[in-house]
Design an enzyme around this catalytic site. Sequence first.
Site, PDB file in Angstrom:
ATOM      1  N   GLU A  44     -10.207  17.537  -3.924  1.00 33.44           N
ATOM      2  CA  GLU A  44      -9.608  16.216  -4.147  1.00 33.44           C
ATOM      3  C   GLU A  44      -9.939  15.771  -5.573  1.00 33.44           C
ATOM      4  OE1 GLU A  44     -10.824  11.667  -3.044  1.00 33.44           O
ATOM      5  OE2 GLU A  44     -11.057  13.156  -1.459  1.00 33.44           O
ATOM      6  N   THR A  74      -8.777   8.513  -4.918  1.00 37.64           N
ATOM      7  CA  THR A  74      -8.807   7.196  -5.564  1.00 37.64           C
ATOM      8  C   THR A  74      -7.385   6.754  -5.918  1.00 37.64           C
ATOM      9  OG1 THR A  74     -10.884   7.965  -6.577  1.00 37.64           O
ATOM     10  CG2 THR A  74     -10.151   5.763  -7.146  1.00 37.64           C
ATOM     11  N   LYS A 134     -10.369   7.997   6.415  1.00 38.86           N
ATOM     12  CA  LYS A 134     -11.560   8.237   5.608  1.00 38.86           C
ATOM     13  C   LYS A 134     -12.560   7.117   5.892  1.00 38.86           C
ATOM     14  CE  LYS A 134     -12.878   7.948   0.715  1.00 38.86           C
ATOM     15  NZ  LYS A 134     -12.360   7.936  -0.662  1.00 38.86           N
TER      16      LYS A 134
END
Length: 215
Positions: A44, A74, A134
């Site tokens: 990621e 993000t 998440k």
Amino acid sequence: MLKKFQTLQRIHELGIVVVVRAENAEIAARTAEACMEGGIPAIEVTFTVPGAHRVIGKLRDAYDDTKLLIGAGTVLDSETARTAILEGAEYIVAPHFDQETARLCHRYQVPYMPGCMTITEMVRALEAGIDVIKLFPGSAFGPSFVKAVKGPLPQVDLMPTGGVSLANVGEWIRNGCIAVGVGSELTAGAKTGRFDQVTQTAQEFVAAIQKSRAD
């Protein structure tokens, strides 16, 4: 739809996604490659990395999807998500839930994994069709929180990020997480150019996850 299913299945099988943050694109790419050498192809690249979309594109061009499962992290809005997807990102991760980003990812059939802290946020995300939530920041809760969530929401698939270490990764997995997100606990060596250390730590995380699933 099959591609989306395959991406989620691979993340579940691997049990870990490496969160790559770096001060420049070159270090980010080298960190990703070191993780891959250590047996973790799920990377990621966060949009805190300068030129993150170019890093994603470069890695996607260099490695096919059998060797690299590349995602963007993000991601704060749908515009950023679309940029990442067009560069080859196979999944989108965010520190929060955003309805427009969820719609955009559904449109492209790309998994969206938003950060949630509360049961209310998780239910809202589930109602929007989110497949994996998440748990963020994981450091604020600890592995025991997973069991607490699974009580009222046994159907939720969680991936904690933050607060995951070699010492507790097994507990996170045993408590019901489908995978974990790991950043500096794994990639710290990159800051001093010790990419070999990143590779070694990746191998240790892989072994710890495999052991916890075998117990």
